[in-house]
Enzyme design. Structure first.
Site, PDB file in Angstrom:
ATOM      1  N   GLY A  20       0.906  -1.115   0.080  1.00  0.00           N
ATOM      2  CA  GLY A  20       0.125  -0.115   0.105  1.00  0.00           C
ATOM      3  C   GLY A  20       0.846   1.107  -0.059  1.00  0.00           C
ATOM      4  CD  GLU A 153      11.431  -4.545 -12.770  1.00  0.00           C
ATOM      5  OE1 GLU A 153      11.886  -4.916 -13.936  1.00  0.00           O
ATOM      6  OE2 GLU A 153      10.376  -4.686 -12.247  1.00  0.00           O
ATOM      7  CD  GLN A 196      16.919  -7.139  12.448  1.00  0.00           C
ATOM      8  OE1 GLN A 196      17.941  -7.731  12.178  1.00  0.00           O
ATOM      9  NE2 GLN A 196      16.166  -7.651  13.256  1.00  0.00           N
ATOM     10  CB  CYS A 385     -15.725   3.158 -22.288  1.00  0.00           C
ATOM     11  SG  CYS A 385     -14.282   3.450 -23.604  1.00  0.00           S
ATOM     12  NE  ARG A 466      -6.756   0.763 -30.607  1.00  0.00           N
ATOM     13  CZ  ARG A 466      -5.557   1.470 -30.549  1.00  0.00           C
ATOM     14  NH1 ARG A 466      -5.138   2.434 -31.175  1.00  0.00           N
ATOM     15  NH2 ARG A 466      -4.668   1.080 -29.453  1.00  0.00           N
ATOM     16  CG  HIS A 511     -13.092   5.871 -19.117  1.00  0.00           C
ATOM     17  ND1 HIS A 511     -13.222   4.530 -18.899  1.00  0.00           N
ATOM     18  CD2 HIS A 511     -12.826   6.079 -20.491  1.00  0.00           C
ATOM     19  CE1 HIS A 511     -12.949   3.800 -19.947  1.00  0.00           C
ATOM     20  NE2 HIS A 511     -12.761   4.545 -20.863  1.00  0.00           N
ATOM     21  CD  GLU A 513     -14.187   5.103 -15.485  1.00  0.00           C
ATOM     22  OE1 GLU A 513     -15.318   5.749 -15.713  1.00  0.00           O
ATOM     23  OE2 GLU A 513     -13.411   4.333 -16.148  1.00  0.00           O
TER      24      GLU A 513
HETATM   25  N1  GLN Z   1     -12.395  -1.183 -26.978  1.00  0.00           N
HETATM   26  C1  GLN Z   1     -13.375  -0.200 -27.034  1.00  0.00           C
HETATM   27  C2  GLN Z   1     -12.624   0.809 -27.824  1.00  0.00           C
HETATM   28  O1  GLN Z   1     -11.437   0.957 -27.847  1.00  0.00           O
HETATM   29  C3  GLN Z   1     -13.764   0.350 -25.698  1.00  0.00           C
HETATM   30  C4  GLN Z   1     -12.553   1.065 -24.808  1.00  0.00           C
HETATM   31  C5  GLN Z   1     -12.792   1.166 -23.288  1.00  0.00           C
HETATM   32  O2  GLN Z   1     -13.801   0.463 -22.808  1.00  0.00           O
HETATM   33  N2  GLN Z   1     -11.789   1.905 -22.590  1.00  0.00           N
HETATM   34  O3  GLN Z   1     -13.143   2.044 -28.141  1.00  0.00           O
END
Ligand code: GLN
Length: 546
Positions: A20, A153, A196, A385, A466, A511, A513
Site C-alpha cells: 500500500g 530493475e 532489517q 465506454c 479507439r 470515463h 470514474e
Molecule cells: N475497446 C473499446 C474501444 O477501444 C472500448 C475501450 C474502453 O472501454 N476503454 O473503443
C-alpha cells in the site's frame, strides 16, 4: 527574495509488494496538504513498457488516464482522490520511457563521443523527470518508487534517490521505507528480520532511510520499535506503525495519530505549520462507517476477480453512496457467467447495473444479456465506454432487429457496424498511446437525464477508446427510442445516449470514474446510485403489497 527550495519525500518499499505504498504516499500528501502545503506526488515504475497502456489488467490493474491524456499507474487515481487535484503525464514514468528518451538523444547525436551509461545518463534522466514537477509551484514533491528494494530493475531509481538526497542537502529531503512486520501465529510473535534485511539492502545502495513505516496486523510495542531502530539506524520515534485498517480512507487519520507528518516536517526543517485540517475528510469517513442502508450495485466486467482492474469505478460508486448516506453493496459479476437462463436470478436483488469498460470479445454476450435485462426490466444502468458500445450493439440486434450488428472491434465484417473505428485509427500502425485519450469537452442536450445529473450543459471528461458510435445509424436509434444525449463539442462524436422509456439507462463513451474524489463525488455516479436505491425500494414496496 530567494525562492524556498522544494522539499522531497522519497518513499520506497521493502520486504514485499502490495503493502500500500500508493495509499501511504497519498495519505501523507493529504496530511501535508491539510496543513497548507502545495503537494504533488509522482510514481516511478521500474518496468520496461513505455506506459501501462498496452498491459493487460491482470498484469497491472486499472490504467488510470490523466486529463492531459497519459495512460498511467492506478496509484495516480489514489493521488487524485485523496488530494482532490488532477495529476498529469509528469506524475508517472517508467523505465521504458526513460530509456526511450536517452536512446533518442543518443541517435540525435547529443552524446557524441561519449559512452552512454546507466550512471550518469539514465539516472540523470530519472532526476530530470522528477524535477519537472518543481515547475508547477509545489512546496513538497512526494516520489513513490514502484517495486521492492532489492529488485534488479529498481536499482537505477534507488541510485537516483541517493544522488538526489546528496544534491538536495540534509534538510531538503526525507526517505521513507515502507516495510512489513509479519506476525507468525505459530510463534505468537512479530518478526523484524525481513525489515532489517530490507534496510540493509537499501544501505548497501548508499541510502539510509530516515523513517520506517511498518505495516503490521498487531500493534508494535515500544520494545519492537527500539529493536527495529537499533538494527537500522533509525530513531525509535521514527519507526511508525501502520496497522491494518478497514478502509483506505482511514489511513490519513491513522498516520496522523502515529505522527508521520510530524516527523517528516521535523526532518525537512518545516516549522510553524498548523495541525492538519481533516474535517471534511473525517466527516466522509464518519458517514461511510455509519451508513447502514444498503444500495446494491452489480459491476459487470470480465476482470472481476481482480478488483484493482476497476479501481476508479468502485471508488466512484463508494463516494456516491456515502454522499447519499448509503452503504455500498457492490456485487462483482463476471460477464462470462451471465446467460439468458440465469440473468433473472443474477440480478434479482440488484438496484443498478454498471457495465464496465473493456477490450476484445471475451464476455460480450454476457454483457449484452445484462444490458438487455436492464433495458427490458427498467433496472437503472450505467454503461461506460465499452459498456456503452455494447449497449448500442444490443439495441441494434434486439430492438432494431439488425442481425449480426456488432462493433468492428469484434466482427470486422459485420453487416451493421454500429460501433466502428474512429477517424484516423485505420492509419494508426502502433498500439501504444494511439487511442483517443484524455479530456475533451462534451455538450449535453437539454431535457436529458445526463443533463439533469450534471446540472449544466458543458462538461469535460476523460477518454480512452479507439472505436465510437457510427453516426450513420443515429436517426434509426433515435426513432426507436435510444436518444443521443451528449456529443463532443468540437467533433460532434456521440458521447452518450439514453433510453427514452426507461427510468434511467445512460451509456457514456467517456470515463466519468476518473474524476470522482472524496471531496467531489461525481454527479453521474451520484445520480446512478440514487436511481439504483430508488429502484430497489420501489420493487420492494411492490413485492410487499402483493
Ligand atoms: N475497446 C473499446 C474501444 O477501444 C472500448 C475501450 C474502453 O472501454 N476503454 O473503443
Amino acid at each position: 527574495m530567494t525562492k524556498r527550495p522544494v522539499k522531497y519525500i522519497f518513499i520506497a518499499g521493502g520486504v514485499t509488494s502490495s503493502l500500500g505504498k500508493g495509499i501511504i504516499a497519498a495519505s501523507l500528501g493529504k496530511l501535508l496538504q491539510a496543513r497548507g502545503l502545495r503537494v504533488s506526488i509522482i510514481k516511478l515504475d521500474p518496468y520496461i513498457n513505455v506506459d501501462p497502456g498496452t498491459l493487460n489488467p491482470y498484469e497491472h490493474g486499472e490504467v488510470f488516464v490523466t486529463a492531459d491524456g497519459a495512460e498511467t499507474d492506478l496509484d495516480l487515481g489514489h493521488y487524485e482522490r485523496f488530494l482532490n487535484k488532477p495529476t498529469g503525464r509528469r506524475n508517472n514514468f517508467t523505465t521504458g520511457k526513460v530509456y526511450q528518451t536517452v536512446i533518442e538523444r543518443e541517435r540525435r547525436g547529443d552524446y557524441l563521443g561519449k559512452t552512454v551509461q546507466v550512471i550518469p545518463h539514465i539516472t540523470d534522466e530519472i532526476k530530470r523527470r522528477i524535477r519537472l514537477l518543481e515547475e508547477e509551484g509545489n512546496d513538497v514533491i512526494i516520489v513513490e518508487i514502484g517495486g521492492t528494494v532489492g529488485d534488479i530493475e529498481s536499482l537505477p531509481y534507488i541510485e537516483a534517490v541517493r544522488q538526489m538526497t546528496w544534491e538536495l542537502g540534509k534538510e531538503n529531503s526525507v526517505t521513507i521505507l515502507l516495510t512489513l512486520i509479519p506476525y507468525l501465529s505459530a510463534a505468537g510473535e512479530l518478526k523484524t528480520k525481513p525489515t532489517q534485511h530490507s534496510v540493509k539492502f537499501l544501505m548497501q545502495s548508499g541510502v539510509q532511510p530516515d523513517i520506517l513505516v511498518c505495516r503490521t496486523e498487531k500493534p508494535l510495542s515500544d520494545d519492537i520499535k527500539r529493536k527495529i531502530a537499533l538494527f537500522t539506524n533509525v530513531r525509535p520515534d521514527r519507526v511508525i506503525e501502520a496497522i491494518d485498517v478497514d478502509s483506505i480512507y482511514e489511513v490519513p487519520m491513522a498516520m496522523r495519530e502515529e505522527g508521520l507528518d510530524r516527523v517528516v516536517l521535523e526532518q525537512l526543517g518545516i516549522r510553524g505549520l498548523p495541525e492538519p485540517d481533516l474535517r471534511s475528510w473525517e466527516e466522509f469517513v464518519r458517514r461511510m462507517k455509519a451508513a447502514a442502508e444498503p444500495v446494491r450495485i452489480a459491476l459487470v466486467g470480465k476482470y472481476v476477480e481482480l478488483h484493482d482492474a476497476y479501481k476508479s469505478i468502485s471508488e466512484a460508486l463508494l463516494h456516491a453512496a456515502v454522499k447519499h448516506g448509503l452503504k455500498l453493496d457492490l456485487r462483482w459479476v463476471n460477464a462470462e457467467h451471465i446467460t439468458p437462463d440465469n440473468v433473472e436470478e443474477t440480478f434479482k436483488d440488484i438496484g443498478g447495473i454498471l457495465v464496465a469498460p473493456g477490450f476484445g470479445s471475451r464476455g460480450i454476450e454476457g454483457k449484452m444479456t445484462a444490458l438487455r435485462h436492464a433495458r427490458e426490466k427498467g433496472i437503472p444502468m450505467l454503461g461506460i465506454c465499452f459498456g456503452m458500445q455494447m449497449a448500442a450493439v444490443e439495441f441494434a440486434r434486439n430492438v432494431l432487429g439488425w442481425e449480426g450488428a456488432a462493433s468492428t472491434e469484434i466482427d470486422p465484417d459485420t453487416p451493421y457496424p454500429v460501433i466502428d473505428l474512429l477517424p484516423g485509427q485505420k492509419e494508426a500502425d502502433r498500439k501504444g498511446g494511439t487511442m483517443r485519450l484524455g479530456q475533451k469537452e462534451v455538450t449535453l442536450r437539454p431535457g436529458t437525464r445526463i443533463r439533469e445529473a450534471y446540472g449544466r450543459s458543458r462538461i469535460k471528461e476523460r477518454h480512452r477508446h479507439r472505436y465510437f458510435f457510427n453516426e450513420k445509424y443515429r436517426d434509426d436509434f433515435e426513432r426507436a427510442g435510444m436518444k443521443v444525449s451528449a456529443v463532443g463539442t468540437e467533433d460532434g462524436y456521440t458521447e452518450a445516449f439514453e433510453l427514452e422509456n426507461h427510468p434511467w439507462y445512460v451509456a457514456v463513451q467517456f470515463h466519468p470514474e476518473y474524476q470522482s474524489t472524496v471531496d467531489n463525488p461525481h454527479p453521474l455516479f451520484t445520480a446512478f446510485v440514487e436511481q439504483a436505491y430508488k429502484h430497489k425500494s420501489l420493487t420492494h414496496d411492490k413485492e410487499k403489497s402483493k
